[in-house]
Design a protein around this motif. Structure first.
Motif, PDB file in Angstrom:
ATOM      1  N   ILE A  21       0.818  -1.204   0.000  1.00  0.00           N
ATOM      2  CA  ILE A  21       0.000   0.000   0.000  1.00  0.00           C
ATOM      3  C   ILE A  21       0.857   1.262   0.000  1.00  0.00           C
ATOM      4  O   ILE A  21       0.456   2.291  -0.568  1.00  0.00           O
ATOM      5  CB  ILE A  21      -1.008   0.013   1.174  1.00  0.00           C
ATOM      6  CG1 ILE A  21      -0.309  -0.087   2.527  1.00  0.00           C
ATOM      7  CG2 ILE A  21      -2.021  -1.112   0.985  1.00  0.00           C
ATOM      8  CD1 ILE A  21      -1.265  -0.035   3.730  1.00  0.00           C
ATOM      9  N   ILE A  22       2.036   1.209   0.600  1.00  0.00           N
ATOM     10  CA  ILE A  22       2.921   2.374   0.539  1.00  0.00           C
ATOM     11  C   ILE A  22       3.462   2.554  -0.873  1.00  0.00           C
ATOM     12  O   ILE A  22       3.576   3.677  -1.374  1.00  0.00           O
ATOM     13  CB  ILE A  22       4.064   2.247   1.564  1.00  0.00           C
ATOM     14  CG1 ILE A  22       3.506   2.402   2.983  1.00  0.00           C
ATOM     15  CG2 ILE A  22       5.154   3.293   1.313  1.00  0.00           C
ATOM     16  CD1 ILE A  22       4.520   2.201   4.083  1.00  0.00           C
ATOM     17  N   ILE A 284     -10.928   0.581   1.855  1.00  0.00           N
ATOM     18  CA  ILE A 284     -10.795   0.819   3.285  1.00  0.00           C
ATOM     19  C   ILE A 284     -10.131   2.175   3.443  1.00  0.00           C
ATOM     20  O   ILE A 284      -9.000   2.375   3.017  1.00  0.00           O
ATOM     21  CB  ILE A 284      -9.930  -0.259   3.976  1.00  0.00           C
ATOM     22  CG1 ILE A 284     -10.542  -1.655   3.767  1.00  0.00           C
ATOM     23  CG2 ILE A 284      -9.781   0.037   5.454  1.00  0.00           C
ATOM     24  CD1 ILE A 284      -9.677  -2.778   4.296  1.00  0.00           C
ATOM     25  N   SER A 285     -10.843   3.112   4.028  1.00  0.00           N
ATOM     26  CA  SER A 285     -10.262   4.434   4.241  1.00  0.00           C
ATOM     27  C   SER A 285     -10.507   4.869   5.674  1.00  0.00           C
ATOM     28  O   SER A 285     -11.339   4.310   6.380  1.00  0.00           O
ATOM     29  CB  SER A 285     -10.845   5.451   3.257  1.00  0.00           C
ATOM     30  OG  SER A 285     -12.241   5.542   3.400  1.00  0.00           O
ATOM     31  N   GLY A 286      -9.789   5.867   6.094  1.00  0.00           N
ATOM     32  CA  GLY A 286      -9.846   6.323   7.476  1.00  0.00           C
ATOM     33  C   GLY A 286      -8.440   6.502   8.011  1.00  0.00           C
ATOM     34  O   GLY A 286      -7.499   5.845   7.556  1.00  0.00           O
ATOM     35  N   SER A 299      -1.903   7.545  10.647  1.00  0.00           N
ATOM     36  CA  SER A 299      -1.775   6.125  10.316  1.00  0.00           C
ATOM     37  C   SER A 299      -2.993   5.635   9.555  1.00  0.00           C
ATOM     38  O   SER A 299      -4.077   6.216   9.631  1.00  0.00           O
ATOM     39  CB  SER A 299      -1.629   5.301  11.601  1.00  0.00           C
ATOM     40  OG  SER A 299      -1.559   3.908  11.318  1.00  0.00           O
ATOM     41  N   VAL A 300      -2.797   4.529   8.853  1.00  0.00           N
ATOM     42  CA  VAL A 300      -3.935   3.812   8.277  1.00  0.00           C
ATOM     43  C   VAL A 300      -4.818   3.329   9.416  1.00  0.00           C
ATOM     44  O   VAL A 300      -4.358   3.126  10.538  1.00  0.00           O
ATOM     45  CB  VAL A 300      -3.474   2.608   7.430  1.00  0.00           C
ATOM     46  CG1 VAL A 300      -2.630   3.063   6.260  1.00  0.00           C
ATOM     47  CG2 VAL A 300      -2.684   1.615   8.289  1.00  0.00           C
ATOM     48  N   ASP A 301      -6.099   3.163   9.122  1.00  0.00           N
ATOM     49  CA  ASP A 301      -7.053   2.721  10.135  1.00  0.00           C
ATOM     50  C   ASP A 301      -7.479   1.284   9.870  1.00  0.00           C
ATOM     51  O   ASP A 301      -8.659   0.965   9.861  1.00  0.00           O
ATOM     52  CB  ASP A 301      -8.264   3.663  10.148  1.00  0.00           C
ATOM     53  CG  ASP A 301      -9.222   3.343  11.293  1.00  0.00           C
ATOM     54  OD1 ASP A 301      -8.743   2.785  12.292  1.00  0.00           O
ATOM     55  OD2 ASP A 301     -10.423   3.628  11.172  1.00  0.00           O
ATOM     56  N   HIS A 302      -6.495   0.428   9.594  1.00  0.00           N
ATOM     57  CA  HIS A 302      -6.788  -0.996   9.386  1.00  0.00           C
ATOM     58  C   HIS A 302      -5.548  -1.792   9.746  1.00  0.00           C
ATOM     59  O   HIS A 302      -4.478  -1.234  10.037  1.00  0.00           O
ATOM     60  CB  HIS A 302      -7.213  -1.275   7.936  1.00  0.00           C
ATOM     61  CG  HIS A 302      -6.209  -0.866   6.903  1.00  0.00           C
ATOM     62  ND1 HIS A 302      -5.039  -1.568   6.682  1.00  0.00           N
ATOM     63  CD2 HIS A 302      -6.195   0.162   6.029  1.00  0.00           C
ATOM     64  CE1 HIS A 302      -4.357  -0.989   5.710  1.00  0.00           C
ATOM     65  NE2 HIS A 302      -5.030   0.067   5.302  1.00  0.00           N
ATOM     66  N   ASP A 317      -6.120   3.545  -0.150  1.00  0.00           N
ATOM     67  CA  ASP A 317      -6.831   4.788   0.150  1.00  0.00           C
ATOM     68  C   ASP A 317      -6.511   5.329   1.542  1.00  0.00           C
ATOM     69  O   ASP A 317      -6.370   6.541   1.739  1.00  0.00           O
ATOM     70  CB  ASP A 317      -8.341   4.578   0.044  1.00  0.00           C
ATOM     71  CG  ASP A 317      -8.817   4.453  -1.392  1.00  0.00           C
ATOM     72  OD1 ASP A 317      -7.990   4.626  -2.308  1.00  0.00           O
ATOM     73  OD2 ASP A 317     -10.016   4.178  -1.607  1.00  0.00           O
ATOM     74  N   SER A 318      -6.399   4.432   2.524  1.00  0.00           N
ATOM     75  CA  SER A 318      -6.169   4.890   3.890  1.00  0.00           C
ATOM     76  C   SER A 318      -4.785   5.524   4.039  1.00  0.00           C
ATOM     77  O   SER A 318      -4.619   6.490   4.791  1.00  0.00           O
ATOM     78  CB  SER A 318      -6.325   3.733   4.880  1.00  0.00           C
ATOM     79  OG  SER A 318      -6.374   4.202   6.213  1.00  0.00           O
ATOM     80  N   VAL A 319      -3.788   4.993   3.332  1.00  0.00           N
ATOM     81  CA  VAL A 319      -2.452   5.592   3.385  1.00  0.00           C
ATOM     82  C   VAL A 319      -2.488   6.997   2.795  1.00  0.00           C
ATOM     83  O   VAL A 319      -1.916   7.945   3.346  1.00  0.00           O
ATOM     84  CB  VAL A 319      -1.415   4.752   2.618  1.00  0.00           C
ATOM     85  CG1 VAL A 319      -0.018   5.363   2.769  1.00  0.00           C
ATOM     86  CG2 VAL A 319      -1.404   3.322   3.103  1.00  0.00           C
TER      87      VAL A 319
END
Length: 349
Positions: A21-22, A284-286, A299-302, A317-319
């Motif tokens: 993801i990064i 997954i976002s947040g 931080s990512v929220d997962h 998306d979260s990153v």
């Protein structure tokens, strides 16, 4: 041109989806680097990053030959990384990345940390007995009263308590802790560009205790402290089953939750999108933001998602959202510092 904001990305557990993801996020945000608004530094295993990029068939540089990020390998760690498996090696890589990133921010060579997901089990297997990033960062910085904020778009929620048993929550809700959370919440809202924040405080008990019938904490402990902050934009306590609806309706800019699940559930319910036909995650976002420390961390929220690691399907998306929040907060802090300097110079003149 303003000085670029330097974000230190820690990949988390390299056996999970962190490297993937990064890799995706740094390509997606490459325009910020080209525009001189940001610099990206990735900390962790260089081999894991190279493996993820090969899997995704991502180019090493952009069309102008510029790297998407600067790699800082924090190894060596003797044990091998096995994708999708919990192991002490993954916990050690994750710990070292966070430790190095913290030192970089403290030393002025980075401005904020964006953390990828780590495994608490792997962290413990490696001998680092922390409940998660927040507690680890509190240890590394010597600041014990950090505050967790979850954010998804305009849904922003800070927490008075987080990782503790539900039975321990009431005794941790003290006037001192409430003031601390209220102060850093207001500071964060102003850093995000909201000059006069509207912050609602969720009640602890159902219906805020119903006049003491369902609990006395809301009337005896929480309400008096809120009253101290009434002129600064705080209202409440408001029942937890309605306050987040009002937040979503943008009647408020943030909510202060009393305990972990009270704040986490509404944000994650909106941030985790599921395909109703297949039951699989579409996105997954947040963002998880650690406030009240001498350094900024988002931080990512997962989690590590070991079950899909190495398949090239993880969503970044979260990153991206975590990086965007870090950029906004640092920019806000810089603007506030500059305004303070100008005010001081004006007063001296």
């Amino acid at each position: 041109m303003s000085t670029p904001i330097r974000l230190a990305f820690t990949m988390g557990d390299p056996a999970g989806i962190g490297p993937e993801i990064i890799a995706k996020a740094t390509r997606e945000m490459a325009g910020l680097v080209r525009a001189g608004r940001a610099e990206f530094i990735v900390l962790g295993s260089a081999a894991a990053m190279a493996q993820a990029e090969a899997l995704l068939k991502l180019p090493a540089t952009d069309e102008q030959g510029n790297a998407f990020y600067r790699m800082v390998d924090v190894g060596p760690v003797e044990a091998p990384i096995v994708i999708g498996q919990v192991a002490a090696a993954g916990g050690e890589w994750a710990y070292r990345a966070v430790e190095r990133a913290t030192r970089m921010v403290q030393g002025g060579t980075a401005d904020a940390i964006v953390t990828g997901p780590l495994s608490k089990e792997a962290l413990h297997l490696a001998g680092h007995h922390f409940e998660g990033h927040t507690e680890l960062l509190a240890h590394l910085t010597g600041q014990r009263d950090a505050v967790m904020m979850l954010a998804h778009g305009d849904m922003r929620v800070t927490h008075v308590t987080t990782h503790c048993a539900l039975a321990d929550v009431p005794k941790r809700i003290t006037p001192q802790r409430l003031r601390r959370v209220f102060d850093v919440t207001l500071d964060a809202m102003r850093a995000l560009g909201i000059a006069q924040p509207r912050v609602a405080v969720a009640g602890l008990n159902p219906h805020c205790g119903e006049g003491g019938i369902l609990g006395t904490e809301d009337d005896a402990v929480i309400a008096p402290v809120i009253q101290e902050y009434a002129e600064r934009g705080l209202v409440g306590p408001i029942p937890g089953d309605t306050v987040f609806i009002k937040l979503r309706a943008r009647q408020y800019d943030a909510v202060v939750a009393m305990f972990h699940d009270q704040g986490h559930i509404p944000v994650k319910l909106l941030g985790f999108n599921v395909d109703p036909n297949t039951g699989k995650w579409q996105a997954i976002s947040g963002v998880n933001i650690t406030l009240g420390l001498p350094i900024l961390r988002t931080s990512v929220d997962h989690g590590t998602a070991f079950d899909i690691a190495g398949q090239g399907i993880a969503n970044a998306d979260s990153v991206v959202e975590a990086a965007e929040y870090a950029l906004r907060l640092i920019a806000g802090q810089r603007a506030a510092a500059q305004a303070a300097v100008q005010t001081s110079e004006g007063a001296q003149a």
